[in-house]
Enzyme design. Sequence first.
Site, PDB file in Angstrom:
ATOM      1  N   TYR A   1     -10.519  -9.529   1.515  1.00 27.01           N
ATOM      2  CA  TYR A   1      -9.703  -8.754   2.446  1.00 27.01           C
ATOM      3  C   TYR A   1      -8.516  -9.572   2.931  1.00 27.01           C
ATOM      4  CZ  TYR A   1      -8.615  -5.310   6.040  1.00 27.01           C
ATOM      5  OH  TYR A   1      -7.989  -4.369   6.806  1.00 27.01           O
TER       6      TYR A   1
ATOM      7  N   ASP B   1      -5.852  10.557  -1.663  1.00 26.28           N
ATOM      8  CA  ASP B   1      -7.157   9.947  -1.407  1.00 26.28           C
ATOM      9  C   ASP B   1      -8.139  10.342  -2.498  1.00 26.28           C
ATOM     10  OD1 ASP B   1      -9.661   9.088  -0.056  1.00 26.28           O
ATOM     11  OD2 ASP B   1      -8.421   9.017   1.734  1.00 26.28           O
TER      12      ASP B   1
ATOM     13  N   LYS C   1      -4.589  -8.658   2.316  1.00 29.52           N
ATOM     14  CA  LYS C   1      -3.698  -8.343   3.427  1.00 29.52           C
ATOM     15  C   LYS C   1      -2.627  -9.414   3.633  1.00 29.52           C
ATOM     16  CE  LYS C   1      -5.377  -4.324   4.515  1.00 29.52           C
ATOM     17  NZ  LYS C   1      -4.575  -3.089   4.401  1.00 29.52           N
TER      18      LYS C   1
ATOM     19  N   SER D   1      -2.742  -6.049   8.247  1.00 25.97           N
ATOM     20  CA  SER D   1      -3.877  -6.246   9.164  1.00 25.97           C
ATOM     21  C   SER D   1      -3.640  -7.524   9.941  1.00 25.97           C
ATOM     22  CB  SER D   1      -5.181  -6.362   8.371  1.00 25.97           C
ATOM     23  OG  SER D   1      -6.253  -6.799   9.184  1.00 25.97           O
TER      24      SER D   1
ATOM     25  N   ASP E   1      -7.264   7.735  -7.194  1.00 28.70           N
ATOM     26  CA  ASP E   1      -7.998   6.483  -7.003  1.00 28.70           C
ATOM     27  C   ASP E   1      -6.993   5.347  -7.179  1.00 28.70           C
ATOM     28  OD1 ASP E   1      -9.567   4.233  -7.038  1.00 28.70           O
ATOM     29  OD2 ASP E   1     -11.046   5.013  -8.448  1.00 28.70           O
TER      30      ASP E   1
END
Length: 228
Positions: free
Chosen positions: A140, A34, A144, A127, A49
Amino acid sequence: MSVERVAVTGGASGLGAAVVAAVRKAGGTAIALDRQQPTDSEAGWVEVDLSDPAAAETALASAENAIGPLTGVVTAAGIDACGRIEDVELADWVRVISVNLVGTAAIARAAVPRLERSHGRLVTVASTLGLRALSDATAYCASKFGVVGFSRALAVETAGRLGVTMLIPGGMQTAFFDGRPEQYKPGPDAVLNDPANVADAVVYALSQPRGVEIRELVVCPSVEPSWP
């Protein structure tokens, strides 16, 4: 199969942190990959990153140096940039694709030979918006939807070599929605999952015996508006 040594992208917060905790609860060792250091002082951490795909190989090598040969990798890192496409800065739009899709692919690419050696498993995180389109979420949804296609193709490509499971979570009670304009935050009556419950499903997938595949898992609130 027991849960042994697992690297979790986005492991400092949200679902990623819940997965780290669930792996440890199950008797395994987990390390967070992270940008931010985990608030859990006992959790291992590799700073990375994932908007830079070249960082994936070094991050997994560092994880293995810290906890040993990996038997599981979970790609829980994810970001968003809400708004109509003409209103979202291009750099922000591209960063969502870079972290969510390209970052997932880069980690998977670095993980495959490692998990093949350990007969381990990769869990990708898509997702419900990887299956259903939503206005003001082009970046997004694109990322996804891409993770869904990537995960399915990777499962075919690596069949018999390592396990690949795609997790499709619905809305969760995390900081993911913080910092958004109010119109893009869940409403006061929204029902969201506890990420710890979703993390338990990840551990279940990681725990499957060799040769047994859970290809896809949908874990969402019973009244999830994005499903089906």
